[in-house]
Design an enzyme around this catalytic site. Structure first.
Site, PDB file in Angstrom:
ATOM      1  N   ASP A 124     -16.131 -24.887  46.010  1.00 24.29           N
ATOM      2  CA  ASP A 124     -17.266 -24.056  45.467  1.00 24.29           C
ATOM      3  C   ASP A 124     -18.225 -23.311  46.245  1.00 24.29           C
ATOM      4  O   ASP A 124     -18.727 -24.034  47.392  1.00 24.29           O
ATOM      5  CB  ASP A 124     -17.996 -25.002  44.361  1.00 24.29           C
ATOM      6  CG  ASP A 124     -18.655 -24.198  43.416  1.00 24.29           C
ATOM      7  OD1 ASP A 124     -18.948 -24.115  42.201  1.00 24.29           O
ATOM      8  OD2 ASP A 124     -19.581 -23.324  44.047  1.00 24.29           O
ATOM      9  N   ASP A 214     -16.398 -17.973  42.195  1.00 24.23           N
ATOM     10  CA  ASP A 214     -16.567 -18.416  43.442  1.00 24.23           C
ATOM     11  C   ASP A 214     -16.181 -20.032  43.441  1.00 24.23           C
ATOM     12  O   ASP A 214     -16.629 -20.716  44.466  1.00 24.23           O
ATOM     13  CB  ASP A 214     -18.168 -18.700  43.811  1.00 24.23           C
ATOM     14  CG  ASP A 214     -18.915 -19.735  43.171  1.00 24.23           C
ATOM     15  OD1 ASP A 214     -18.527 -20.070  42.062  1.00 24.23           O
ATOM     16  OD2 ASP A 214     -19.697 -20.386  43.763  1.00 24.23           O
ATOM     17  N   GLU A 215     -15.300 -20.671  42.443  1.00 23.20           N
ATOM     18  CA  GLU A 215     -14.756 -21.584  42.782  1.00 23.20           C
ATOM     19  C   GLU A 215     -13.063 -21.657  42.398  1.00 23.20           C
ATOM     20  O   GLU A 215     -12.687 -20.962  41.823  1.00 23.20           O
ATOM     21  CB  GLU A 215     -15.420 -22.620  41.910  1.00 23.20           C
ATOM     22  CG  GLU A 215     -15.159 -22.405  40.431  1.00 23.20           C
ATOM     23  CD  GLU A 215     -15.885 -23.076  39.425  1.00 23.20           C
ATOM     24  OE1 GLU A 215     -15.888 -24.521  39.663  1.00 23.20           O
ATOM     25  OE2 GLU A 215     -16.535 -22.893  38.325  1.00 23.20           O
TER      26      GLU A 215
HETATM   27  P1  TTP Z   1     -22.280 -21.218  40.894  1.00 24.13           P
HETATM   28  O1  TTP Z   1     -21.053 -21.811  41.596  1.00 24.13           O
HETATM   29  O2  TTP Z   1     -22.494 -21.968  39.395  1.00 24.13           O
HETATM   30  O3  TTP Z   1     -23.467 -21.466  41.551  1.00 24.13           O
HETATM   31  P2  TTP Z   1     -23.809 -20.975  43.038  1.00 24.13           P
HETATM   32  O4  TTP Z   1     -22.656 -20.671  43.683  1.00 24.13           O
HETATM   33  O5  TTP Z   1     -24.850 -19.801  43.177  1.00 24.13           O
HETATM   34  O6  TTP Z   1     -24.561 -22.250  43.648  1.00 24.13           O
HETATM   35  P3  TTP Z   1     -24.012 -23.703  44.189  1.00 24.13           P
HETATM   36  O7  TTP Z   1     -24.349 -23.791  45.358  1.00 24.13           O
HETATM   37  O8  TTP Z   1     -24.757 -24.458  43.254  1.00 24.13           O
HETATM   38  O9  TTP Z   1     -22.605 -23.427  43.548  1.00 24.13           O
HETATM   39  O10 TTP Z   1     -21.851 -19.855  40.240  1.00 24.13           O
HETATM   40  C1  TTP Z   1     -21.494 -18.994  41.174  1.00 24.13           C
HETATM   41  C2  TTP Z   1     -22.081 -17.662  41.084  1.00 24.13           C
HETATM   42  O11 TTP Z   1     -21.905 -17.002  39.602  1.00 24.13           O
HETATM   43  C3  TTP Z   1     -23.428 -17.528  41.384  1.00 24.13           C
HETATM   44  O12 TTP Z   1     -23.779 -17.150  42.522  1.00 24.13           O
HETATM   45  C4  TTP Z   1     -24.128 -16.475  40.265  1.00 24.13           C
HETATM   46  C5  TTP Z   1     -22.998 -16.429  39.142  1.00 24.13           C
HETATM   47  N1  TTP Z   1     -23.413 -16.991  38.084  1.00 24.13           N
HETATM   48  C6  TTP Z   1     -23.944 -16.147  36.998  1.00 24.13           C
HETATM   49  O13 TTP Z   1     -23.703 -14.938  36.940  1.00 24.13           O
HETATM   50  N2  TTP Z   1     -24.394 -16.971  35.720  1.00 24.13           N
HETATM   51  C7  TTP Z   1     -24.521 -18.485  35.824  1.00 24.13           C
HETATM   52  O14 TTP Z   1     -24.835 -18.812  34.915  1.00 24.13           O
HETATM   53  C8  TTP Z   1     -24.074 -19.094  36.726  1.00 24.13           C
HETATM   54  C9  TTP Z   1     -24.319 -20.699  36.840  1.00 24.13           C
HETATM   55  C10 TTP Z   1     -23.665 -18.532  37.970  1.00 24.13           C
HETATM   56 MG    MG Z   2     -20.934 -22.023  43.930  1.00 23.47          MG
END
Ligand code: TTP
Ligand code: MG
Length: 709
Positions: A124, A214-215
């Site tokens: 992720d 992103d995962e």
């Molecule tokens: P995530 O992997 O949930 O969050 P993140 O990568 O920003 O942070 P983390 O380090 O905790 O993993 O989400 C990936 C991307 O997806 C995030 O950068 C923005 C987008 N996103 C949305 O558009 N809406 C949402 O509700 C979430 C959680 C993420």
């Molecule tokens: Mg993330």
């Protein structure tokens, strides 16, 4: 180095978060907890006092339509929980010995399915959108920054320390952190960067599974075997490669199945990795202390329901095993027992191979009450959905309508896909609501098709590989998903495919998060319309049009499932089945070369070299062989050999087998190709080669004389 989860749990970091959450729950009412939103468990908030955050959200949103909706939902949930508790009290009076026995049998059955042979990795990206933005504006790396203006989609880890997180209204985040910089979304940039990351993932597992932008899940069992690497080192290398090539960091979880890998990837965020070893005791103890909400598939509603019956950690599920099926349904029982045991799927496959369970469109807009305008909006949404259904090649047998907080289901007489049909079957539900709520004002509408039928030509498998029965595949109904009581089977209708309840619970929890996000968007718009757009200093301010545009583009974004990138070598030899060792990965390549060299050496050692002078087999070792040849030459062996009588030579030939014979022949013919090859491997050119040619020349008589072929 492998971190053993059993030794690491509970970590200080997590204790802190749990304690903060606990404080928030005990000191405030359930609504305040509810208002903490969908991203409460996001990493980077260890030091945040969540009770203060909920207080700020509470005060900032009080009186809004959003607040009233949340209050309404919270009351409904509280009543539902009261019913669950009443039922549990009844059950406690009954003899549940048979339920207990059934649960035990199920656990034993599940244990038999435990597969510890696979290494699954969940990766992720860290604060993904924010990290991509920081590449263009490095100065933002050191200050609190968020992406998304009306509602935060994410924020960097500085901002998280203030309690800012995804799914939070921009104006609330500004109250928590007045210096927060909010950037507008730039989806093209994120998609391009995600693709760069995916290119690297494909080298480790070409059949990796994208789980969101992103995962991804990877099964690196084969990679580790081929590269002779420990999973920990392979993942360290993968992460380093991603950082070096894409300049963003990722975190990873390594485990024997996807469920635990996902939990583990959040454990050492950002830029870290965590491994849960592939042994049962470690897994059981890892799950024992894990708060239920950390499990993908347990959203905030289910979390509260479980909490009410005394289940806060996954270990606490066991004590309630006899009640679970009766309280939450058979599927929830199965899901929870699997969760308690730390079981999960090990198969990882490209996302496009997964069955799609629904296709839908949601849209937010300026508050509307004009019946004609609302109808036009409904038709526009139906047109959007038609486009999505055409692109994904599906029709829906069930149609779900979302009007703000209401979601209803209709089963049209035929499968639907055209805008006209979608509108026609959507309208009666809308009209009913209009009657029930005179003067209805809306800011959110959605249509979603489920129970999909493929419209692809020649598609004999209408429902994809995994067919789900009717109630459970409703991803927009998280509560419904675990109230289904009728399905006990874990096989599909053909009996061939294992149906993991976790997939459905994960879909339900994702739908819950999506809905939460939509509602916060409504709050943001409501606030914007009250305050107007008169404060240019306020970096989260958007015009209503911009907010709507942002919201609608965000809903579209990431929906399309891109096929996995093809590793470069595979692109070159298309048509040939993929093999891991075709990959351009430097480590695998090096390992392959080492293996080949080793194999070569081994072969050489096994096969003796024949001295061209005395014809005797010699050890296949260059130095010793050369010394031997020197010895033969220097002793005037040639002369002696020339004098050897035919009997002796015959004896030599008889002693020698076919293999020796073939080896002698090239020498006679003055270094034929086989001899050259032998020389390349065993004898260096230069002095030795000259010697041997001399020897061969001098031996001509000898060898031609003894042409025993
Ligand atoms: P995530 O992997 O949930 O969050 P993140 O990568 O920003 O942070 P983390 O380090 O905790 O993993 O989400 C990936 C991307 O997806 C995030 O950068 C923005 C987008 N996103 C949305 O558009 N809406 C949402 O509700 C979430 C959680 C993420
Ligand atoms: Mg993330």
């Amino acid at each position: 180095m492998t971190i053993n989860a059993a030794n690491d749990l509970p970590s200080t970091r997590h204790n802190f978060t749990e304690a903060a959450v606990e404080k928030a729950v005990t000191e405030h009412d359930t609504l305040k907890y509810h208002l903490l939103g969908p991203s409460l468990t996001k990493a980077g908030q260890d030091s945040v006092d969540q009770s203060k955050v909920s207080e700020i959200i509470y005060n900032a949103s009080k009186g809004s339509k959003y607040f009233n909706n949340e209050e309404h939902k919270d009351k409904n949930l509280t009543s539902k929980i009261e019913r669950i508790l009443a039922k549990k009290r009844q059950l406690e009076q009954l003899d549940l010995a048979s339920d207990l026995r059934r649960a035990e049998e199920y656990i034993a059955e599940l244990e038999l399915t435990r597969d510890l042979s696979q290494t699954v990795v969940h990766i992720d990206c860290d604060a993904f959108y924010a990290a991509v933005e920081e590449l263009d504006r490095p100065e933002l790396k050191d200050v609190p920054m968020a992406v998304g203006k009306g509602v935060l989609t994410t924020c960097n880890y500085h901002a998280r320390k203030f309690g800012c997180r995804s799914g939070m209204a921009g104006f609330v985040a500004m109250k928590l952190c007045p210096s927060l910089i909010c950037l507008p979304l730039n989806f093209e940039k994120y998609t391009a960067k995600a693709q760069e990351v995916r290119e690297i993932l494909a080298e480790y597992d070409p059949r990796f599974e994208s789980a969101s932008i992103d995962e991804a899940y990877l099964n690196i069992t084969e990679y580790c075997r081929e590269a002779e690497m420990d999973p920990w080192d392979a993942v360290m290398q993968l992460r380093a490669e991603v950082e070096e090539k894409t300049h963003i960091t990722i975190s990873a979880g390594i485990a024997p199945n996807a469920k635990i890998a996902k939990i583990a990837s959040n454990r050492n965020k950002p830029n870290g990795q965590f491994r849960v070893s592939d042994d049962r005791p470690t897994i059981i103890s890892f799950m024992r202390d894990l708060p239920t909400r950390k499990v993908n598939g347990i959203g905030r509603v289910f979390e509260r329901e479980l909490d009410a019956i005394g289940v806060r950690t996954c270990g606490e599920i066991y004590a309630q095993r006899q009640y679970l099926s009766k309280l939450f349904g058979e599927k929830a029982f199965q899901f929870l027992m699997q969760t308690y045991l730390g079981l999960g799927r090990t198969n990882v496959q490209p996302a496009e191979e997964h069955e799609r369970k629904s296709v839908g469109t949601e849209s937010t807009f300026h508050e509307m009450s004009d019946p004609q305008e609302l109808r036009e909006k409904l038709h526009w949404i139906a047109e959007e959905l038609e486009k999505d259904l055409t692109r994904t090649q599906f029709k829906g047998r069930t149609l779900l309508h979302t009007y703000e907080v209401f979601t209803r289901q209709v089963i049209p007489p035929k499968a639907v896909a055209t805008a006209d049909d979608l509108y026609t079957y959507g309208l009666p539900m809308f009209c009913k609501l209009e009657k029930e709520i005179p003067g209805m004002r809306l800011r959110l509408m959605g249509l979603r098709c489920t129970h999909l039928i493929s419209t692809k030509k020649n598609n004999h498998d209408f429902f994809g590989l995994r067919r789900f029965s009717s109630v459970d595949s409703d991803p927009s109904n998280p509560n419904g998903a675990h109230t289904s009581r009728s399905i006990a089977t874990t096989r599909d209708e053909s009996g061939e495919w294992e149906v993991w309840p976790e997939t459905e619970f994960e879909a339900a929890a994702a739908a819950e998060r999506r809905k939460d996000f939509l509602e916060v968007e409504c709050l943001s718009q409501e606030q914007e319309s009250h305050q107007g757009h008169d404060n240019p200093e306020n970096s989260h301010s958007l015009t209503q049009e911009e907010a709507l545009e942002e919201s609608n583009r965000r809903h579209k974004h990431g929906r399309e499932i891109l096929p996995n990138p093809t590793p470069p070598r595979m692109r070159m030899d298309s048509g040939i089945g993929f093999r891991h060792h075709d990959l351009p990965n430097p480590v695998l390549q090096r390992k392959r070369e080492e293996k080949e060299a080793e194999e070569d050496r081994r072969k050489r050692e096994e096969r003796p070299w024949i001295c061209p002078i005395c014809q005797r087999p010699q050890a296949a070792e260059e130095r010793a062989f050369n010394e031997h040849v020197d010895f033969c030459l220097s002793r005037g062996v040639i002369k002696e050999a020339a004098a050897i009588d035919d009997d002796r030579l015959d004896a030599q030939c008889d002693d020698g087998n076919e293999h020796e014979e073939r080896t002698i022949l090239p020498v006679r013919e003055s270094l034929s190709s086989s001899a050259q090859q032998q020389q390349r491997r065993g004898r260096p050119s230069g002095k030795r080669k000259a010697g041997s040619e001399v020897a061969a020349g001098k031996n001509k008589k000898l060898f031609f004389g003894k042409a025993c072929v």
